[in-house]
Design a protein around this motif. Structure first.
Motif, PDB file in Angstrom:
ATOM      1  N   TYR A 175      -7.624   3.945   1.926  1.00 25.69           N
ATOM      2  CA  TYR A 175      -6.729   5.008   1.527  1.00 25.69           C
ATOM      3  C   TYR A 175      -7.426   5.942   0.524  1.00 25.69           C
ATOM      4  O   TYR A 175      -8.272   5.148  -0.200  1.00 25.69           O
ATOM      5  CB  TYR A 175      -5.272   4.341   0.936  1.00 25.69           C
ATOM      6  CG  TYR A 175      -4.463   3.644   1.674  1.00 25.69           C
ATOM      7  CD1 TYR A 175      -3.598   4.190   2.332  1.00 25.69           C
ATOM      8  CD2 TYR A 175      -4.606   2.351   2.136  1.00 25.69           C
ATOM      9  CE1 TYR A 175      -2.536   3.460   3.223  1.00 25.69           C
ATOM     10  CE2 TYR A 175      -3.972   1.398   2.774  1.00 25.69           C
ATOM     11  CZ  TYR A 175      -2.750   2.301   3.260  1.00 25.69           C
ATOM     12  OH  TYR A 175      -1.930   1.605   4.339  1.00 25.69           O
ATOM     13  N   PRO A 190      -3.840   5.904   6.709  1.00 22.40           N
ATOM     14  CA  PRO A 190      -5.080   5.402   6.250  1.00 22.40           C
ATOM     15  C   PRO A 190      -6.238   5.448   7.324  1.00 22.40           C
ATOM     16  O   PRO A 190      -5.837   5.677   8.396  1.00 22.40           O
ATOM     17  CB  PRO A 190      -4.845   3.880   5.946  1.00 22.40           C
ATOM     18  CG  PRO A 190      -3.962   3.604   6.752  1.00 22.40           C
ATOM     19  CD  PRO A 190      -2.866   4.678   6.958  1.00 22.40           C
ATOM     20  N   TYR A 217       0.553   4.711  -2.050  1.00 20.11           N
ATOM     21  CA  TYR A 217       0.048   5.952  -1.366  1.00 20.11           C
ATOM     22  C   TYR A 217       1.146   6.546  -0.380  1.00 20.11           C
ATOM     23  O   TYR A 217       0.922   7.526   0.277  1.00 20.11           O
ATOM     24  CB  TYR A 217      -1.120   5.596  -0.482  1.00 20.11           C
ATOM     25  CG  TYR A 217      -2.251   5.277  -1.221  1.00 20.11           C
ATOM     26  CD1 TYR A 217      -2.888   5.781  -2.319  1.00 20.11           C
ATOM     27  CD2 TYR A 217      -2.582   3.634  -1.218  1.00 20.11           C
ATOM     28  CE1 TYR A 217      -3.834   5.191  -3.018  1.00 20.11           C
ATOM     29  CE2 TYR A 217      -3.321   3.200  -2.088  1.00 20.11           C
ATOM     30  CZ  TYR A 217      -4.245   3.875  -2.854  1.00 20.11           C
ATOM     31  OH  TYR A 217      -5.125   3.577  -3.900  1.00 20.11           O
ATOM     32  N   CYS A 261       0.857  -1.225   0.070  1.00 19.72           N
ATOM     33  CA  CYS A 261      -0.068  -0.084   0.035  1.00 19.72           C
ATOM     34  C   CYS A 261       0.786   1.251  -0.066  1.00 19.72           C
ATOM     35  O   CYS A 261       0.459   2.210  -0.748  1.00 19.72           O
ATOM     36  CB  CYS A 261      -0.921   0.057   1.205  1.00 19.72           C
ATOM     37  SG  CYS A 261      -2.162  -1.218   1.033  1.00 19.72           S
TER      38      CYS A 261
END
Length: 209
Positions: free
Chosen positions: A53, A32, A27, A23
């Protein structure tokens, strides 16, 4: 995000860390919105948690718990980590764009539990006939929608990764209406997913408004 373990605990959180790393490649250091499921996987829940996210115009949900998050020694499993997958969902709720809506956390948990309890191994092309709004409406805070089925696709950005505990594929929920679900049952999910991917390569579920 990976939970800390007591100093005396032997299992590591290598599986969890591998999901985090995947992830983070998308990002960066974006924090998140994370929801932990109670009582947790070790005490009977199928999922340990789920993170959302912020993407360009939607929220990207990623589950933790269908793969092996902590224990490296889970026996022979054909090189897979746990079930061999985690679930994702790209959601744009037009009525709740400022923050990650809560209802996808609930729906993902319920469907993961159903698959686990039923012994259903989800894979790319799997079809789920919900028969009611995929948002869980009216039993969640999700909006009403004509989307009543789900197709499973390989997440177009997360794809598949190798972890210390085995291979892991990210399977994305793609919500569809009854007509598209019927077409998938008749002609195969791949054809419908190809058409949806041409219109929107990320296959975002759009509801509300």
């Amino acid at each position: 995000m990976a939970p800390s373990l007591p100093a005396t605990a032997e299992p590591t959180a290598a599986g969890w860390g591998a999901i985090d790393a995947a992830c983070e490649r998308l990002y960066g250091d974006q924090p998140p919105r994370h929801v932990g499921y109670i009582p947790g996987r070790a005490f009977g829940s199928v999922l340990q948690g789920c993170s959302a996210y912020r993407a360009d115009d939607h929220w990207h949900y990623v589950t933790y718990g269908l793969s092996n998050l902590f224990d490296e020694n889970e026996g022979e499993n054909d090189g897979l980590s746990g079930w061999g997958y985690e679930l994702t969902w790209r959601v744009r709720d037009l009525a709740s764009e400022a923050q990650a809506p809560g209802w996808p956390f609930t729906v993902l948990q319920r469907l993961a539990k159903w698959a686990s309890d039923s012994g259903v191994l989800l894979e790319e092309g799997s079809r789920l006939t919900i028969g009611s709004p995929v948002t869980g409406y009216p039993h969640t805070d999700g909006p009403d929608t004509h989307l009543t089925g789900i197709l499973l696709a390989s997440d177009p950005e997360l794809g598949e990764i190798d972890t210390a505990n085995g291979r892991l594929r990210f399977l994305q929920f793609v919500a569809v209406d009854a007509e598209s679900l019927g077409l998938a049952q008749e002609r195969g999910s791949a054809r419908v997913l190809e058409r949806l991917g041409q219109a929107d390569p990320l296959m975002v579920t759009v509801v509300g408004g």
